[in-house]
Design a protein around this motif. Structure first.
Motif, PDB file in Angstrom:
ATOM      1  N   PHE A 249      39.971  36.332  32.002  1.00 30.67           N
ATOM      2  CA  PHE A 249      39.664  36.635  33.394  1.00 30.67           C
ATOM      3  C   PHE A 249      40.834  36.201  34.272  1.00 30.67           C
ATOM      4  N   LEU A 250      40.895  36.780  35.460  1.00 31.20           N
ATOM      5  CA  LEU A 250      41.880  36.435  36.482  1.00 31.20           C
ATOM      6  C   LEU A 250      41.166  36.368  37.817  1.00 31.20           C
ATOM      7  N   TYR A 251      41.468  35.320  38.604  1.00 38.23           N
ATOM      8  CA  TYR A 251      40.860  35.169  39.920  1.00 38.23           C
ATOM      9  C   TYR A 251      41.956  34.843  40.926  1.00 38.23           C
ATOM     10  N   GLU A 252      42.084  35.677  41.965  1.00 37.26           N
ATOM     11  CA  GLU A 252      43.081  35.485  43.013  1.00 37.26           C
ATOM     12  C   GLU A 252      42.376  35.226  44.345  1.00 37.26           C
ATOM     13  N   ILE A 253      42.920  34.292  45.115  1.00 35.65           N
ATOM     14  CA  ILE A 253      42.451  34.032  46.474  1.00 35.65           C
ATOM     15  C   ILE A 253      43.670  34.092  47.384  1.00 35.65           C
TER      16      ILE A 253
END
Length: 360
Positions: A249-253
């Motif tokens: 998974f990848l999570y960007e903010i």
């Protein structure tokens, strides 16, 4: 015609107002082929040299496409004590109507710190030079539009600013932790955790002289690779069945915006396949894109190969008919034995359980 005018006008209004323009950096569907773009700590993680060419064509149904081009290269340098690797990222990005172009070049560097035989960490940094240019000639201003005859334009009284180019340095930093394990049924299990911060010092990106600071972007990613490729004999291992399975998974903010991707890639018999979901948050009912991946692995020799991958983003949300699909293409070249500063004494690919070998 009227819709095109409105889009151009809204774009210009967002650029000249003092309000903060909320926009994300380019987000790749094939982020696993762009890992040092997301986190410089991945520089030189794998054996030898890797070169990647990428093209992303976003929202194909719009009259103006969002295009991104990138060249990414990194090389492992274990011969220099403490060095993970050196890298280069060159990108060019065009907005939907071609009025704003962004070009950047970045040098990346990683420090490698083994914790145990089966656990390593890498710390990385990227120094970028970014140049943005704006073309005011393509804009349509409100004083040019006659509400009665929107297809006719009159001359505008707008006076363009004296400068149309903006340049600034940018800094990214990251951390990566990787561990290795194996079993009788799986040749190698590789787990990776990473975190990075982009635009660390928040550069000013205003064309008009107003102070408009780019918000920091935070990137978190994790994956696990189950690697049973035929790289050597181990007692109890079935050499007739080999594969690679890579969920992650990848999570960007980025400011008030976020991007979450989760999915899995698989490899067998020189063929790649994958499926991913993209969402703005963790709620499954808010999924925006369903992403399909297909690719080929083409060996050139014992220690070099070409990889061709194509991904198709199918928009699930209500905007599907308006924006259309997104296409992304990657061409990857890998050369295991390459080193800039002499022999790195890295285990070769024919060694079973090789932690330095390319992961996927």
């Amino acid at each position: 015609m009227a819709n095109s005018i409105v889009k151009k006008l809204l774009t210009f209004l967002m650029l000249i107002t003092g309000l903060t323009l909320e926009a994300q950096d380019v987000s790749y569907s094939q982020f696993f082929n762009n890992n040092i773009y997301y986190n410089p700590a991945f520089t030189g993680r794998d054996l030898g040299l890797r070169m990647r060419l990428h093209h992303r064509n976003q929202w194909n149904n719009l009259p103006y496409n969002y295009d991104n081009y990138a060249f990414i290269m990194d090389v492992a340098e274990r011969s220099i004590p403490g060095t993970g690797g050196l890298g280069l990222i060159v990108q060019s990005d065009f907005d939907g109507i071609g009025n704003i172009q962004t070009n950047s070049a970045a040098l990346t560097y990683a420090v490698r710190i083994p914790i145990t035989r089966d656990i390593i960490t890498q710390f990385g940094g990227a120094l970028s030079y970014v140049q943005k240019s704006i073309d005011y000639d393509n804009f349509i201003f409100s004083d040019q539009i006659d509400p009665r005859f929107p297809e006719n334009f009159s001359p505008s009284g707008f006076v363009a600013p004296e400068f149309n180019t903006l340049s600034y340095p940018d800094f990214n930093f990251g951390l990566m932790l990787q561990f290795f394990e194996s079993s009788r049924r799986i040749n190698q299990i590789t787990g990776t955790l990473s975190a990075a911060v982009h635009h660390s010092f928040r550069p000013d990106v205003s064309f008009t002289g107003n102070d408009n600071r780019l918000p920091r972007k935070y990137v978190f990613a994790a994956d696990i690779l189950l690697d049973n490729e035929r790289v050597g004999y181990r007692p109890g291992m079935n050499n007739d069945f080999f594969y690679k399975l890579n969920p992650g998974f990848l999570y960007e903010i980025h400011g008030k915006l976020s991007n979450f991707m989760i999915g899995v890639n698989a490899y067998k018999n020189y063929v790649y396949a994958g499926v991913w979901l993209r969402s703005q948050n963790f709620v499954y009912t808010h999924v925006n894109d369903l992403i399909f991946l297909a690719g080929l692995h083409l060996p050139i020799g014992d220690e070099s190969r070409l990889k061709f991958m194509y991904s198709y983003d199918y928009v699930i949300s209500d905007a599907r008919r308006a924006v259309g699909p997104t296409h992304e293409i990657s061409l990857v070249f890998e050369l295991d034995g390459f080193s800039l500063f002499g022999d790195s004494n890295i285990p070769r690919r024919n060694r079973a359980g090789c932690p330095e070998c390319p992961t996927f």
